[in-house]
Write an enzyme that holds these catalytic residues in place. Structure first.
Site, PDB file in Angstrom:
ATOM      1  N   TYR A   1       8.129  -6.112  23.046  1.00  0.00           N
ATOM      2  CA  TYR A   1       8.271  -6.902  21.810  1.00  0.00           C
ATOM      3  C   TYR A   1       6.924  -7.443  21.341  1.00  0.00           C
ATOM      4  O   TYR A   1       6.576  -7.355  20.171  1.00  0.00           O
ATOM      5  CB  TYR A   1       9.249  -8.062  22.035  1.00  0.00           C
ATOM      6  CG  TYR A   1       9.635  -8.725  20.728  1.00  0.00           C
ATOM      7  CD1 TYR A   1      10.758  -8.293  20.017  1.00  0.00           C
ATOM      8  CD2 TYR A   1       8.855  -9.738  20.179  1.00  0.00           C
ATOM      9  CE1 TYR A   1      11.091  -8.862  18.803  1.00  0.00           C
ATOM     10  CE2 TYR A   1       9.184 -10.315  18.968  1.00  0.00           C
ATOM     11  CZ  TYR A   1      10.302  -9.883  18.281  1.00  0.00           C
ATOM     12  OH  TYR A   1      10.630 -10.436  17.083  1.00  0.00           O
TER      13      TYR A   1
ATOM     14  N   PHE B   1       0.492   1.291  -9.136  1.00  0.00           N
ATOM     15  CA  PHE B   1       1.637   2.144  -8.823  1.00  0.00           C
ATOM     16  C   PHE B   1       2.921   1.366  -9.139  1.00  0.00           C
ATOM     17  O   PHE B   1       2.921   0.137  -9.125  1.00  0.00           O
ATOM     18  CB  PHE B   1       1.600   2.568  -7.345  1.00  0.00           C
ATOM     19  CG  PHE B   1       2.741   3.480  -6.990  1.00  0.00           C
ATOM     20  CD1 PHE B   1       2.826   4.742  -7.540  1.00  0.00           C
ATOM     21  CD2 PHE B   1       3.764   3.059  -6.140  1.00  0.00           C
ATOM     22  CE1 PHE B   1       3.895   5.572  -7.247  1.00  0.00           C
ATOM     23  CE2 PHE B   1       4.837   3.886  -5.841  1.00  0.00           C
ATOM     24  CZ  PHE B   1       4.908   5.142  -6.395  1.00  0.00           C
ATOM     25  N   ASP B   2       4.018   2.087  -9.391  1.00  0.00           N
ATOM     26  CA  ASP B   2       5.276   1.437  -9.842  1.00  0.00           C
ATOM     27  C   ASP B   2       5.730   0.293  -8.940  1.00  0.00           C
ATOM     28  O   ASP B   2       6.136  -0.752  -9.423  1.00  0.00           O
ATOM     29  CB  ASP B   2       6.478   2.397  -9.866  1.00  0.00           C
ATOM     30  CG  ASP B   2       6.153   3.788 -10.298  1.00  0.00           C
ATOM     31  OD1 ASP B   2       4.967   4.089 -10.499  1.00  0.00           O
ATOM     32  OD2 ASP B   2       7.098   4.567 -10.432  1.00  0.00           O
TER      33      ASP B   2
ATOM     34  N   ASP C   1      -5.626  -0.541  -2.993  1.00  0.00           N
ATOM     35  CA  ASP C   1      -4.366   0.086  -2.630  1.00  0.00           C
ATOM     36  C   ASP C   1      -4.809   1.435  -2.065  1.00  0.00           C
ATOM     37  O   ASP C   1      -5.128   2.357  -2.810  1.00  0.00           O
ATOM     38  CB  ASP C   1      -3.459   0.249  -3.848  1.00  0.00           C
ATOM     39  CG  ASP C   1      -2.152   0.978  -3.490  1.00  0.00           C
ATOM     40  OD1 ASP C   1      -2.095   1.629  -2.420  1.00  0.00           O
ATOM     41  OD2 ASP C   1      -1.204   0.913  -4.291  1.00  0.00           O
TER      42      ASP C   1
ATOM     43  N   ALA D   1      -3.558   3.911  -0.115  1.00  0.00           N
ATOM     44  CA  ALA D   1      -2.606   4.897   0.420  1.00  0.00           C
ATOM     45  C   ALA D   1      -3.268   6.263   0.632  1.00  0.00           C
ATOM     46  O   ALA D   1      -2.987   6.959   1.598  1.00  0.00           O
ATOM     47  CB  ALA D   1      -1.405   5.037  -0.524  1.00  0.00           C
TER      48      ALA D   1
ATOM     49  N   LYS E   1       1.226   8.333   3.424  1.00  0.00           N
ATOM     50  CA  LYS E   1       0.396   9.342   2.758  1.00  0.00           C
ATOM     51  C   LYS E   1      -0.712   9.735   3.742  1.00  0.00           C
ATOM     52  O   LYS E   1      -0.481  10.539   4.635  1.00  0.00           O
ATOM     53  CB  LYS E   1      -0.180   8.790   1.449  1.00  0.00           C
ATOM     54  CG  LYS E   1       0.846   8.675   0.318  1.00  0.00           C
ATOM     55  CD  LYS E   1       1.678   7.434   0.397  1.00  0.00           C
ATOM     56  CE  LYS E   1       2.517   7.210  -0.841  1.00  0.00           C
ATOM     57  NZ  LYS E   1       3.486   6.106  -0.620  1.00  0.00           N
TER      58      LYS E   1
ATOM     59  N   HIS F   1      15.996   7.392 -13.526  1.00  0.00           N
ATOM     60  CA  HIS F   1      15.661   8.762 -13.100  1.00  0.00           C
ATOM     61  C   HIS F   1      16.328   9.168 -11.787  1.00  0.00           C
ATOM     62  O   HIS F   1      16.566  10.337 -11.555  1.00  0.00           O
ATOM     63  CB  HIS F   1      14.146   8.957 -13.020  1.00  0.00           C
ATOM     64  CG  HIS F   1      13.441   7.994 -12.126  1.00  0.00           C
ATOM     65  ND1 HIS F   1      13.214   6.682 -12.480  1.00  0.00           N
ATOM     66  CD2 HIS F   1      12.930   8.140 -10.887  1.00  0.00           C
ATOM     67  CE1 HIS F   1      12.574   6.083 -11.502  1.00  0.00           C
ATOM     68  NE2 HIS F   1      12.391   6.932 -10.516  1.00  0.00           N
TER      69      HIS F   1
HETATM   70  N1  F0G Z   1       0.838   2.602  -3.635  1.00  0.00           N
HETATM   71  C1  F0G Z   1       0.702   3.894  -4.036  1.00  0.00           C
HETATM   72  C2  F0G Z   1      -0.543   4.328  -4.716  1.00  0.00           C
HETATM   73  C3  F0G Z   1       1.774   4.792  -3.832  1.00  0.00           C
HETATM   74  O1  F0G Z   1       1.646   6.059  -4.246  1.00  0.00           O
HETATM   75  C4  F0G Z   1       2.949   4.335  -3.188  1.00  0.00           C
HETATM   76  C5  F0G Z   1       4.076   5.237  -2.964  1.00  0.00           C
HETATM   77  C6  F0G Z   1       3.014   2.991  -2.779  1.00  0.00           C
HETATM   78  C7  F0G Z   1       1.928   2.165  -3.021  1.00  0.00           C
HETATM   79  C8  F0G Z   1       4.225   2.425  -2.101  1.00  0.00           C
HETATM   80  O2  F0G Z   1       4.277   2.851  -0.788  1.00  0.00           O
HETATM   81  O3  F0G Z   1       6.407   4.153  -0.646  1.00  0.00           O
HETATM   82  O4  F0G Z   1       5.225   3.313   1.412  1.00  0.00           O
HETATM   83  O5  F0G Z   1       6.375   1.727  -0.077  1.00  0.00           O
HETATM   84  N2  F0G Z   1       4.177   6.372  -3.535  1.00  0.00           N
HETATM   85  C9  F0G Z   1       5.246   7.372  -3.330  1.00  0.00           C
HETATM   86  C10 F0G Z   1       5.058   8.532  -4.267  1.00  0.00           C
HETATM   87  C11 F0G Z   1       6.625   6.818  -3.330  1.00  0.00           C
HETATM   88  O6  F0G Z   1       5.932   9.407  -4.307  1.00  0.00           O
HETATM   89  O7  F0G Z   1       4.028   8.603  -4.942  1.00  0.00           O
HETATM   90  P1  F0G Z   1       5.658   3.020   0.019  1.00  0.00           P
END
Ligand code: F0G
Length: 457
Positions: free
Chosen positions: A71, A123-124, A214, A216, A257, A449
């Protein structure tokens, strides 16, 4: 040698069921022309996302077996922490279950009403978490970043003048941090240069604003810097990545990623007080600070993945393979977001089928055609995802661009799979005038979508 080869060989295989065109017609109709509703087993090549879809290496799987599930203070945690410390130099390393968990914690701490968070292109999920806190997310990508045909090598760059103007207009005290997304997923996986990161850092620090990444796709960004930024050719991707993190005050990473894992994330910080408060939130919803919502084996897989992703042979192959796809489509006359980015090729669906108006979803028409043609699952990033219909007037506001993303999972598909995707896309392109628009027959109020049902016109 001109032939691109995968710098790995295959030890374990997962069969792909090859469907017929007739079967795919039934599958597509059963899913109401929405590929999110198609079972993955009915897909031949799945390019829906590069997130969480990587193939792990034998060393990652071996690490999974070595995972320490204690843990607190597990051995796997110390390994993960030391890899991330060496990679990023950040003093505070918080494991999370994925990128958006890092976002949720960060914006709960620094967001809130009246706050403004500038970025290149959020990102969204980042935007959603910022807005959920009550703050406003502002995109300040350079103008070239919004032009699909511009071949600027660093179309992910943040516009320094727009940043300066925002700070002057709104006041630095309302801006708790600035985020630069590397690579910039939302405008085609386009990289950000070191020169731009330095300039953003200088503007931010002059006003006491921390700079966050960010990160990723940090490794792909680092390799694109090595390829295209003057003076960077002799450095390793690892050195460049370290400089990117050295310029920042913190970072959020979705390890799904460039972490080369199927689940995992990281939140990195330099500020002791903020990190202390983040630890408390982490414990509240993710788990103790040495596992953060993950199993010990996940931490092992991430520790190994973050090492492997900076292998120069891997990155050379990865970037070359995505470029190969983009260049072959371009040669055949298919319009894509130029230049090919790090993780995906984005087709310009408005140029692909100009006879389908935005209100009839040209991107969705291309997505359906690719599935019919070859069982390829792509994703529409256009008016299905970002368009709006006024509930009173029924008027349709289209998205700024009608794109289709072909995201390439890491180490999953071979070059012959890529050739198959090229052949299928070119076939569809050659009879593009036969593609039909769609109408939505049923949709939820938000994030339509994922579940919307369509009919062909
Ligand atoms: N930031 C970026 C630039 C991303 O592309 C994503 C996720 C996230 C944050 C969020 O990360 O999914 O681990 O919570 N992108 C995916 C895509 C979903 O299909 O581009 P997560």
């Amino acid at each position: 040698m001109k032939t691109i080869i995968e710098p790995f060989r295959i030890k374990m295989v997962e069969p792909i069921r090859l469907t017929t065109r007739e079967e795919r017609e039934v599958i597509l109709r059963r899913a109401h022309f929405n590929v999110f509703q198609i079972p993955a087993a009915d897909v031949i090549i799945d390019l829906l996302t590069d997130s969480g879809t990587a193939a792990m290496s034998s060393e990652q799987w071996a690490g999974m077996l070595r995972g320490d599930e204690s843990y607190a203070g597990a051995r796997s945690w110390y390994r993960f922490e030391s890899v991330l410390r060496e990679l990023t130099g950040m003093p505070h390393i918080l494991p999370t279950h994925q990128g958006r968990a890092s976002e949720r914690i960060l914006f709960e701490l620094v967001g809130g009403p009246d706050k403004i968070i500038p970025g290149n292109t959020h990102f969204d999920t980042t935007r959603a978490n910022i807005e959920h806190s009550g703050a406003r997310a502002v995109d300040l990508v350079i103008d070239e970043g919004r032009q699909p045909s511009s071949r600027h090598p660093f179309k992910g760059n943040l516009d320094i003048e727009k940043l300066g103007a925002l700070i002057a207009r709104e006041g630095a005290e309302r801006i708790p941090l600035c985020i630069v997304t590397v690579t910039n997923n939302s405008n085609g996986g386009q990289p950000v240069s070191l020169a731009n990161l330095r300039a953003v850092r200088d503007v931010c620090h002059r006003h006491g604003i921390p700079l966050y990444l960010d990160a990723a796709r940090f490794a792909e960004n680092a390799y694109l810097i090595k390829l295209h930024e003057p003076g960077q050719q002799q450095r390793t991707a690892r050195q460049i990545a370290r400089e990117m993190f050295d310029l920042a005050d913190g970072a959020m990473i979705s390890a799904k990623k460039d972490g080369l894992v199927n689940i995992g994330g990281v939140l990195l910080m330099r500020d002791d007080d903020l990190a202390h408060r983040a630890d408390n939130l982490l414990i509240l919803t993710e788990g103790f600070v040495t596992y953060g919502g993950l199993a010990g084996r996940d931490l092992e897989a991430m520790a190994q993945g973050f090492q492997e992703v900076l292998d120069e042979d891997y990155l050379k192959y990865r970037i070359a393979s995505v470029k190969y796809l983009g260049d072959h489509l371009t040669e055949a006359g298919v319009a894509i977001v130029q230049p090919p980015g790090g993780h995906a090729i984005y087709l310009d669906a408005a140029a692909f089928c100009p006879h389908v108006p935005p209100s009839q979803f040209p991107g969705q028409a291309v997505v359906c055609a690719l599935f019919r043609e070859a069982g390829i699952r792509a994703v529409e990033i256009g008016s299905v995802m970002f368009g709006h219909v006024d509930p009173d007037t029924g008027e349709h506001t289209p998205a700024p661009m009608e794109l289709v993303r072909l995201a390439i999972p890491r180490r999953v598909y071979t070059q012959s799979h890529i050739d198959y995707v090229i052949e299928a896309t070119v076939n569809v392109f050659q009879r593009r005038e036969t593609l039909r628009g769609l109408q939505i027959i049923e949709a939820p109020p938000a994030l339509r979508h994922f579940t919307a049902k369509f009919d062909e016109l």
